[in-house]
Every structure is written in C-alpha cells, then in structure tokens.
Design a protein around this motif. Structure first.
Motif: not given
Length: 199
Positions: A53-60, A134-140, A150-152, A167-178
């Motif tokens: 879901e899209r973020g806003t200036a006030h909510a990520p 594919l979302w690889l979530h750090a919190d198991l 999570d940024p990681q 395709a198939y190239l993993p990116h950290r959320v902290s780099e990919f989300l922007p």
C-alpha cells in the motif's frame, strides 16, 4: 539455511484439499495442467500474499494480507497454484491458476533456500507495476498475516518483472522501497505558464 514457511490457516488449507478432491465442483476452474495431471495432487508451500500500500509523507508504505497461495505439486514439480481468500465466513478457496509466476515462485524459493540467513517466505504484490516479489521476512516469529516491511528484509522480483527490475535479484527493503516509491509516484505537475496558449 532452511526457508521458513508460516503455517497457513487450517480452513484455507482444507478448502484447497476440498477443491482438489471435488473435480465436478471446480472442473470449469481447473487449469489445463491440473486436468491432464497423472497421479495425486498436493497443495504445498503455503505463502501469505500481501499487497503493498502506498505510503504518504506522514506514513511509510505498508502491506495488507489479501490471500494465501499454495503451489499444487504433482510428482517433483509444481503444476499450478491455488488461491484462497478471506470471506465473511472465513478462509475459502478462490481459484486455481497456472502461468509464469508459478514456476518463478518455485525457482525463487529454491534460490532463497541457499541463502546463509534464515528468512520467512511471503509474497508481496505491487499491482500498479504488475509486479510480484518473493518477500523474505527477517522476523521468523511473525505468523505470516502480520508484520511490516523491515529494512533488513529482502524483496526478490519474480519473472516476468517490469522494465527496470531484474528478476530473481534480491534487494534489501531499505534500498528497494525508495525505488518502488519513486516508480509509483505520479509525475510532477507542469510548471505554471508552460501550458498557457500562445498569444
């Protein structure tokens, strides 16, 4: 490291088993691969499907759980997938489908199992870009339905990926989300006066 798959809601799994065991009830919805399959069919690898879901200036940017997806395996490969959705009466079978995202999901899961860090597997859809990752979530410990990006965490675009994404190239959320946020942003409005009629 082993890839962790969150447990699917029991009613969701039951609804897929029921659909697979009732060919007269779902024959019209079955895919060609399922209709011609030989041997037993089994739903495996449950994955919660979240939508970005899209973020806003006030909510990520956040995510919202929309369904649970199961790969339908026959022998040593996945032929199709089954989607379940939350209804007023609980989790229910929605439909079967096949296509490139089935094989892409299977490949991305295999590659994720080779990573040195354990992750929980999910799917993240970006409808505006016709993109599935594919979302690889750090919190198991998360149950699959909850948990924010999570940024990681890692996001792995599945094939076919939209232009500009490998395709198939993993990116950290902290780099990919922007990058995603930039692609989803509307183009800037033209400067005042640029569209004034010529006198």
């Amino acid at each position: 490291m082993p890839l962790h798959l969150p447990p699917a809601p029991a009613p969701a799994l039951r609804s897929v088993h029921t659909a697979l065991g009732s060919p007269t009830a779902v024959h019209e919805a079955r895919t060609p691969a399922l209709r011609t399959a030989h041997g037993p069919l089994a739903p495996e690898r449950p994955l919660p499907v979240h939508v970005l879901e899209r973020g806003t200036a006030h909510a990520p940017a956040g995510t919202r759980l929309t369904s649970w997806r199961f790969l339908i395996r026959s022998g040593d490969r996945s032929l199709a997938a089954a989607e379940t959705r939350l209804t007023a009466d609980g989790w229910a079978f929605s439909h079967f489908f096949e296509g490139p995202y089935v094989t892409a999901t299977e490949r991305a899961l295999r590659e994720a199992e080779l990573l040195s860090t354990p992750y929980q597997a999910r799917l993240l859809s970006v409808p505006e870009l016709y993109m599935l990752t594919l979302w690889l979530h750090a919190d198991l410990t998360d149950d699959g339905a909850a948990g924010a990006l999570d940024p990681q965490d890692l996001l792995v675009p599945l094939a076919p990926a939209p232009p500009g994404f490998a395709a198939y190239l993993p990116h950290r959320v902290s780099e990919f989300l922007p990058v995603l946020t930039h692609r989803l942003s509307p183009p800037p409005a033209p400067a005042a006066g640029l569209l004034d009629p010529i006198a």
